[in-house]
Design a protein around this motif. Structure first.
Motif, PDB file in Angstrom:
ATOM      1  N   GLN A 100     -56.474 -91.254   9.118  1.00  0.00           N
ATOM      2  CA  GLN A 100     -56.971 -91.930   7.922  1.00  0.00           C
ATOM      3  C   GLN A 100     -55.924 -91.753   6.833  1.00  0.00           C
ATOM      4  O   GLN A 100     -55.624 -90.619   6.453  1.00  0.00           O
ATOM      5  CB  GLN A 100     -58.313 -91.316   7.498  1.00  0.00           C
ATOM      6  N   VAL A 101     -55.345 -92.848   6.374  1.00  0.00           N
ATOM      7  CA  VAL A 101     -54.323 -92.755   5.337  1.00  0.00           C
ATOM      8  C   VAL A 101     -54.999 -93.015   4.003  1.00  0.00           C
ATOM      9  O   VAL A 101     -55.398 -94.132   3.698  1.00  0.00           O
ATOM     10  CB  VAL A 101     -53.187 -93.773   5.587  1.00  0.00           C
ATOM     11  N   TYR A 102     -55.114 -91.961   3.189  1.00  0.00           N
ATOM     12  CA  TYR A 102     -55.908 -92.067   1.966  1.00  0.00           C
ATOM     13  C   TYR A 102     -55.300 -93.053   0.974  1.00  0.00           C
ATOM     14  O   TYR A 102     -56.013 -93.752   0.264  1.00  0.00           O
ATOM     15  CB  TYR A 102     -56.040 -90.692   1.308  1.00  0.00           C
ATOM     16  N   ASN A 103     -53.995 -93.092   0.909  1.00  0.00           N
ATOM     17  CA  ASN A 103     -53.374 -93.951  -0.094  1.00  0.00           C
ATOM     18  C   ASN A 103     -53.498 -95.418   0.231  1.00  0.00           C
ATOM     19  O   ASN A 103     -53.392 -96.264  -0.637  1.00  0.00           O
ATOM     20  CB  ASN A 103     -51.904 -93.616  -0.225  1.00  0.00           C
ATOM     21  N   ARG A 104     -53.719 -95.700   1.505  1.00  0.00           N
ATOM     22  CA  ARG A 104     -53.847 -97.091   1.879  1.00  0.00           C
ATOM     23  C   ARG A 104     -55.296 -97.563   1.812  1.00  0.00           C
ATOM     24  O   ARG A 104     -55.575 -98.750   1.756  1.00  0.00           O
ATOM     25  CB  ARG A 104     -53.298 -97.263   3.290  1.00  0.00           C
ATOM     26  N   CYS A 105     -56.210 -96.608   1.835  1.00  0.00           N
ATOM     27  CA  CYS A 105     -57.638 -96.935   1.898  1.00  0.00           C
ATOM     28  C   CYS A 105     -58.085 -97.613   0.603  1.00  0.00           C
ATOM     29  O   CYS A 105     -57.763 -97.158  -0.492  1.00  0.00           O
ATOM     30  CB  CYS A 105     -58.436 -95.661   2.121  1.00  0.00           C
ATOM     31  N   ILE A 106     -58.824 -98.713   0.746  1.00  0.00           N
ATOM     32  CA  ILE A 106     -59.327 -99.394  -0.445  1.00  0.00           C
ATOM     33  C   ILE A 106     -60.826 -99.151  -0.614  1.00  0.00           C
ATOM     34  O   ILE A 106     -61.444 -99.680  -1.526  1.00  0.00           O
ATOM     35  CB  ILE A 106     -59.049-100.906  -0.398  1.00  0.00           C
ATOM     36  N   PRO A 123     -60.342-101.062  14.396  1.00  0.00           N
ATOM     37  CA  PRO A 123     -60.129-102.516  14.270  1.00  0.00           C
ATOM     38  C   PRO A 123     -60.826-103.146  13.072  1.00  0.00           C
ATOM     39  O   PRO A 123     -60.472-104.256  12.694  1.00  0.00           O
ATOM     40  CB  PRO A 123     -60.672-103.070  15.588  1.00  0.00           C
ATOM     41  N   VAL A 124     -61.795-102.467  12.456  1.00  0.00           N
ATOM     42  CA  VAL A 124     -62.523-103.111  11.363  1.00  0.00           C
ATOM     43  C   VAL A 124     -61.897-102.846   9.999  1.00  0.00           C
ATOM     44  O   VAL A 124     -62.307-103.429   9.006  1.00  0.00           O
ATOM     45  CB  VAL A 124     -64.003-102.687  11.328  1.00  0.00           C
ATOM     46  N   CYS A 125     -60.910-101.968   9.940  1.00  0.00           N
ATOM     47  CA  CYS A 125     -60.315-101.672   8.633  1.00  0.00           C
ATOM     48  C   CYS A 125     -59.492-102.864   8.160  1.00  0.00           C
ATOM     49  O   CYS A 125     -58.581-103.303   8.871  1.00  0.00           O
ATOM     50  CB  CYS A 125     -59.432-100.428   8.718  1.00  0.00           C
ATOM     51  N   PRO A 126     -59.791-103.399   6.986  1.00  0.00           N
ATOM     52  CA  PRO A 126     -59.062-104.585   6.531  1.00  0.00           C
ATOM     53  C   PRO A 126     -57.618-104.296   6.135  1.00  0.00           C
ATOM     54  O   PRO A 126     -56.799-105.210   6.068  1.00  0.00           O
ATOM     55  CB  PRO A 126     -59.872-105.059   5.324  1.00  0.00           C
ATOM     56  N   VAL A 127     -57.288-103.032   5.854  1.00  0.00           N
ATOM     57  CA  VAL A 127     -55.936-102.731   5.376  1.00  0.00           C
ATOM     58  C   VAL A 127     -55.191-101.780   6.306  1.00  0.00           C
ATOM     59  O   VAL A 127     -54.159-101.244   5.946  1.00  0.00           O
ATOM     60  CB  VAL A 127     -55.979-102.123   3.950  1.00  0.00           C
ATOM     61  N   ALA A 128     -55.729-101.577   7.505  1.00  0.00           N
ATOM     62  CA  ALA A 128     -55.096-100.693   8.492  1.00  0.00           C
ATOM     63  C   ALA A 128     -54.860 -99.297   7.937  1.00  0.00           C
ATOM     64  O   ALA A 128     -53.843 -98.665   8.187  1.00  0.00           O
ATOM     65  CB  ALA A 128     -53.797-101.279   9.016  1.00  0.00           C
ATOM     66  N   ALA A 129     -55.824 -98.813   7.158  1.00  0.00           N
ATOM     67  CA  ALA A 129     -55.710 -97.451   6.650  1.00  0.00           C
ATOM     68  C   ALA A 129     -56.101 -96.448   7.709  1.00  0.00           C
ATOM     69  O   ALA A 129     -55.758 -95.283   7.627  1.00  0.00           O
ATOM     70  CB  ALA A 129     -56.578 -97.251   5.415  1.00  0.00           C
ATOM     71  N   THR A 130     -56.852 -96.887   8.697  1.00  0.00           N
ATOM     72  CA  THR A 130     -57.162 -96.001   9.805  1.00  0.00           C
ATOM     73  C   THR A 130     -56.503 -96.572  11.047  1.00  0.00           C
ATOM     74  O   THR A 130     -56.590 -97.753  11.316  1.00  0.00           O
ATOM     75  CB  THR A 130     -58.685 -95.788   9.946  1.00  0.00           C
ATOM     76  N   TYR A 131     -55.791 -95.738  11.747  1.00  0.00           N
ATOM     77  CA  TYR A 131     -55.004 -96.204  12.888  1.00  0.00           C
ATOM     78  C   TYR A 131     -54.861 -95.043  13.858  1.00  0.00           C
ATOM     79  O   TYR A 131     -55.266 -93.918  13.566  1.00  0.00           O
ATOM     80  CB  TYR A 131     -53.623 -96.691  12.422  1.00  0.00           C
ATOM     81  N   HIS A 132     -54.280 -95.315  15.016  1.00  0.00           N
ATOM     82  CA  HIS A 132     -54.141 -94.287  16.038  1.00  0.00           C
ATOM     83  C   HIS A 132     -52.726 -93.737  16.040  1.00  0.00           C
ATOM     84  O   HIS A 132     -51.763 -94.481  16.082  1.00  0.00           O
ATOM     85  CB  HIS A 132     -54.475 -94.885  17.400  1.00  0.00           C
ATOM     86  N   THR A 133     -52.626 -92.418  15.999  1.00  0.00           N
ATOM     87  CA  THR A 133     -51.294 -91.817  15.981  1.00  0.00           C
ATOM     88  C   THR A 133     -50.797 -91.633  17.423  1.00  0.00           C
ATOM     89  O   THR A 133     -51.593 -91.627  18.355  1.00  0.00           O
ATOM     90  CB  THR A 133     -51.312 -90.448  15.298  1.00  0.00           C
ATOM     91  N   PRO A 134     -49.493 -91.439  17.597  1.00  0.00           N
ATOM     92  CA  PRO A 134     -48.968 -91.212  18.950  1.00  0.00           C
ATOM     93  C   PRO A 134     -49.445 -89.910  19.573  1.00  0.00           C
ATOM     94  O   PRO A 134     -49.182 -89.682  20.736  1.00  0.00           O
ATOM     95  CB  PRO A 134     -47.449 -91.190  18.754  1.00  0.00           C
ATOM     96  N   ASP A 135     -50.088 -89.040  18.821  1.00  0.00           N
ATOM     97  CA  ASP A 135     -50.647 -87.861  19.477  1.00  0.00           C
ATOM     98  C   ASP A 135     -52.165 -87.952  19.604  1.00  0.00           C
ATOM     99  O   ASP A 135     -52.852 -86.941  19.655  1.00  0.00           O
ATOM    100  CB  ASP A 135     -50.197 -86.552  18.816  1.00  0.00           C
TER     101      ASP A 135
END
Lengths: 278, 197
Positions: free
Chosen positions: A123-129, A106-118
């Motif tokens: 952690q999505v590196y390209n989205r991470c700022i 919840p603290v990621c400002p750009v939603a680069a870390t999220y929960h997958t269906p599995d």
């Protein structure tokens, strides 16, 4: 809801977190680590370096806290160990616990870390700022930040062993243990090509594969017949429901999850080390 | 005088309009049909010409010889990459066929030197994108019961009309939006970690 209640269990506000929250899970990957057979040999950590394109940072950067090990062996000396130092330390392999209600998300400002269906904490590196909020909010301290562009200075023949199934990260992004998602995805693709679901034991993380004593068991905790589910059930560890948790009665039931009282619902169960009282 | 003005000012726009009408009514080339039940991804891209060691004519192989895409790109249904055929596969036909053509002679030279031509990659996605040909071929061809001879329709979703080209050119954007819109329209996964990891 009283303020006291919020302080005690703020996570109760999460939408059905114990049942998966906003997710409909296909799998929930989990682990069981038997600390009784862990010898602290660091083979898991080494395997992780090889599998996940991790840079070796060197002593100076390590001391600055810029280490990049996704999996580390923590050493503990409890009182009895100090009294009898010849018994050696207690070891605990520590990696991302892939929390069901992760505090980093919840603290990621750009939603680069999220929960997958599995059930993985992605952690999505390209989205991470590179804001590093997630790392600061992680109670396990298992998120590592790329302070340098290691791919530019990768030692010459070693760049040939980089794993093509996973990105080589640039500086400025956060990274962490992925439960070897590339292996999970490969196995999933293979299973789908054969019109079946993933069998238990088909996916092995690099650490579980490398462990010489077989201390790490990896599998789907949603499948009641998987080896990891059986271990969780045997040691009476289950997801969620931490408030109704009773203290352990039976010495055989050694399972626990780290920081369970924070109710972050980790996916890794540890089996306590058995020590003889001298 | 008046006629001259008409010719200079009025006629060219009128002619342009008429030609535009004609062109929009009948495009220069019929677009490759999408396989039944599939919403094709939207977008075009003007790719640059790629200089290959041998100008491989896709048009002749597909239009004249009617060779299936997966005869040469045989790994498409078995692995992540579609693959470039080994030179021996080319020589399987070209030992006998069209041996007098300069391109084939160049190919034979490569084969006799036991070297493979250094083909350049045309459809390249970045390293952080993991695209699997086999999953797409299975979904759109084998699971959809599409006749395998029509596989070019499926390939064409992302590669365009290769049979109209000599050397392959990139003519679809292959950007994340391009992929994602198609995934949304055709029920593909929307999880970031499916393609990026």
């Amino acid at each position: 809801m009283s303020f006291k209640n919020i302080l005690e269990n703020w996570s109760a506000f999460r939408k059905d977190a114990e049942a998966g929250g906003h997710h409909k899970y296909d799998h929930r990957w989990g682990m069981a680590i038997n600390l009784d057979v862990c010898t602290g040999c660091n083979a898991c950590s080494t395997a992780c370096y090889a599998e996940n394109n991790l840079p070796v940072v060197g002593k100076e950067r390590f001391e600055k806290g810029q280490a990049m090990h996704w999996m580390r062996i923590e050493r503990f000396w409890d009182d009895a160990d100090k009294q009898y130092p010849e018994r050696g330390a207690s070891y605990l392999p520590m990696m991302c616990q892939q929390c069901g209600a992760a505090t980093c998300e919840p603290v990621c400002p750009v939603a680069a870390t999220y929960h997958t269906p599995d059930g993985l904490n992605a952690q999505v590196y390209n989205r991470c700022i590179g804001s590093r909020y997630c790392s600061n909010n992680c109670p396990f301290r298992v998120r590592y930040f790329n302070f340098y562009s290691y791919y530019e200075t990768w030692a010459e023949p070693l760049n040939q062993q980089l794993n093509p199934d996973i990105s080589v990260r640039d500086k400025g992004v956060m990274e962490k243990c992925t439960f070897c998602v590339q292996r999970i995805r490969t196995a999933n693709d293979k299973a789908k090509m054969e019109n079946r679901s993933i069998a238990d034991g088909e996916v092995q993380t690099a650490c579980a594969q490398a462990c010489p004593t077989g201390a790490i068991v990896f599998g789907d905790t949603m499948d009641p017949n998987s080896a990891v589910s059986k271990l969780w059930a045997k040691h009476e560890v289950k997801r969620g429901d931490y408030l109704s948790k009773k203290p352990k009665q039976h010495p055989e039931k050694r399972g626990y999850r780290i920081f369970e009282e924070l109710n972050v619902d980790p996916s890794v169960m540890y089996l306590e080390r058995v020590r003889e009282e001298i | 005088m008046f006629y001259k003005h008409v010719c200079k000012l009025v006629l060219p726009p009128v002619l342009m309009f008429v030609s535009m009408l004609l062109m929009s009514g009948a495009p220069a080339r019929a677009e490759l049909a999408a396989p039944p039940g599939v919403t094709p991804p939207v977008g075009t891209y003007a790719g640059a010409d790629v200089a290959q060691p041998i100008e491989f004519p896709h048009d002749i192989h597909v239009n004249v010889n009617k060779i299936n895409c997966m005869y040469c790109h045989t790994y498409a249904r078995r692995s992540k990459v579609a693959g470039i055929p080994p030179t021996s596969k080319c020589m399987g036909c070209h030992k006998m066929i069209a041996t007098d053509k300069p391109r084939i002679q160049k190919l034979t030279e490569y084969f006799e030197k036991r070297e493979s031509p250094k083909w350049k990659k045309v459809h390249d996605v970045p390293d952080f994108v993991h695209f699997s040909h086999e999953r797409h071929v299975k979904k759109f061809v084998f699971d959809a019961d599409l006749p395998v001879e029509n596989v070019e329709q499926v390939c064409g979703l992302c590669h365009g009309e290769i049979k109209a080209m000599t050397v392959a050119k990139k003519n679809k954007p292959l950007t994340m939006g391009f992929c994602q819109r198609c995934h949304e329209a055709n029920g593909g996964p929307g999880d970031c970690w499916k393609c990026h990891k």
